[in-house]
Design a protein around this motif. Structure first.
Motif: not given
Length: 508
Positions: A216, A258, A262, A266, A270, A288, A292-293
């Motif tokens: 990310y 987050s 999430p 996300k 994106r 991507s 998860d973040p």
């Protein structure tokens, strides 16, 4: 062996160690102290790392010290400016004369009969010969961070012996390396790679970032608009805490969101990346991640510089694995070959707990992995000892400041009550989880060597600065997790080697 005594011995003259010394000067001016630094300069990480583009990935209003306003224009600052900030702080608080350069702490031995640490130190002199010296102290404060300074992490590189170009690791960037007009391949996708690629792309013929899987990447302004506005009307000391708390709360909300939503975070990341990349760019493949973040740290791109380099064609991202090095570059598992005059292995760092220092308490070696962290800053069964571990989801210095101020509170409490020893106790239950709750490779490689954390406060890290302010700045010093005593008193067993049951870190 020469020996002398100080009240507090600080290990490390980086961001944390200088901050700790300044807090002692401010809050405990009656205490004597020394700072041990294995290298020959102040700055720690910010003096060691010299690769192109080296910068903070946290804003300097929170990475800066609470007592020293950040006044430079950029909130996301370059390494040189940060290094000078740390050195300027050391000069302002007269810390320089307390630093002993070329002093590497090897082992420390605690004696409850005297309530003192005996620290064995390797001192390197101007002729590069080493001797062992000894210092004693009442309180030992490790501000070493957790990175190993003498070597970074490099995985096996098949065929590397056949490569005829230049191979470098960012942790040891050569002074003579000129990448102007060269084809550069950067292997890695973490914060170092995300920093290096746009910086190298300014002069290189082309830069290719090879990543096994995406990370990310969040674009943030390099300047803080609120800070710029407030500086026009308020003194630095008035504007600084306002901006600092604004950024603290913003990062806290982002992290908590987050964890709780999430999917929303996300999608937001994106969309932001899509808007900065060329139309039709394969976003799913290259930007991507599968996780998860904040399962791993978010990488920051100041002003979206990485996306700009990709959009302008100066850099490209390839998601693949390295099959082998060739004489003139790298061949990927897909069969594609990347020609490279320079290959940069931005493959991570090695962790080293306490800078390699070993501890011994009353004749018993301390197995750090068997201890439990108390308030994220002391370890069970080890008296008069603290360590600084910054946040994983926010600026390192936020926690470092809290820890240093807490140590000063402890020292004043000991003096006020006539007690000499403070010993953290293990939790009453057997539940343990890793101290650092990230899935990054450098963490997973070393998690078993670090202290654990328990299930509840004060043995649980919440990665929440506002909550820790209440706990550490305003909370009680005498709680269920710590024991105070005097020399000669019989202390309850502190559980140095209590068996533990470890389970994977829970999602917070």
């Amino acid at each position: 062996m020469a020996s002398d005594y100080v009240d507090v011995l600080i290990i490390g003259a980086g961001l944390s160690g200088i901050g700790a010394a300044c807090h002692l000067s401010r809050d405990c001016p009656d205490k004597t102290y020394a700072v041990l630094e294995a290298r020959d300069a102040v700055g720690g990480t910010w003096d060691l790392f010299r690769y192109p583009g080296i910068r903070s990935d946290s804003d300097m209003f929170t990475l800066g010290y609470s007592f020293k306003p950040w006044t430079a224009p950029k909130a996301i600052a370059d390494g040189t400016t940060i290094r000078e900030y740390v050195r300027e702080t050391a000069r302002e608080y007269d810390v320089q004369r307390h630093i002993r350069f070329g002093h590497r702490a090897l082992r420390a031995e605690w004696d409850s009969g005297t309530a003192r640490w005996t620290v064995h130190i390797q001192r390197t002199n101007t002729t590069d010969t080493a001797e062992i010296v000894v210092l004693t102290c009442s309180f030992l404060f490790a501000c070493t961070g957790y990175y190993r300074y003498d070597e970074g992490y490099t995985p096996p590189l098949p065929g590397v012996d056949t490569y005829t170009g230049r191979l470098v690791h960012p942790q040891h960037w050569p002074d003579d390396l000129d990448h102007t007009g060269r084809r550069v391949v950067v292997i890695g996708s973490g914060a170092t790679a995300v920093t290096l690629v746009p910086a190298l792309a300014q002069r290189a013929a082309h830069v290719t970032m090879v990543q096994r899987s995406p990370t990310y990447v969040m674009a943030l302004p390099s300047r803080d608009r609120l800070a710029d506005a407030l500086r026009r009307w308020l003194p630095a000391k008035a504007a600084y805490p306002v901006v600092r708390w604004k950024n603290v709360l913003l990062s806290t909300v982002t992290f908590q969101l987050s964890r709780r939503a999430p999917g929303l975070v996300k999608r937001t990341l994106r969309r932001a990346a899509r808007d900065r990349l060329p139309v039709g760019y394969d976003l799913d493949r290259h930007f991507s991640p599968r996780y998860d973040p904040w399962d791993q740290r978010l990488c920051v791109a100041p002003d979206g510089d990485l996306f700009t380099a990709v959009r302008q064609g100066d850099a490209s991202v390839v998601t693949d694995t390295v099959d082998t090095f060739t004489a003139h570059g790298v061949r990927l598992t897909s069969g594609a070959e990347l020609p490279a005059d320079i290959v940069v292995t931005a493959t991570g760092l090695n962790l080293l707990a306490l800078g390699g220092l070993t501890l011994r308490v009353d004749g018993t070696d301390v197995d750090l992995a068997s201890t439990v962290a108390y308030k994220g800053m002391m370890v069970s069964g080890v008296p008069n000892f603290a360590l600084t571990l910054g946040y994983t989801n926010a600026s390192w210095t936020l926690k470092a400041d809290l820890v240093a101020r807490y140590v000063c509170r402890l020292l004043r409490h000991l003096d006020r009550t006539g007690q000499q020893i403070v010993t953290p106790l293990p939790p009453p239950d057997a539940e343990r989880v890793p101290l650092i709750d990230l899935r990054s490779g450098y963490v997973l490689r070393a998690v078993d060597a670090l202290p654990k954390q328990g299930a509840t406060t004060p043995w649980r890290l919440h990665q929440n600065y506002p909550r820790d302010v209440l706990l550490m700045r305003h909370g009680r010093l005498t709680d269920k997790g710590v024991q105070f005593s005097r020399v000669g008193e019989v202390a309850a067993p502190a559980g140095l080697h209590r068996p533990v049951r470890t389970r994977p870190a829970a999602r917070r």
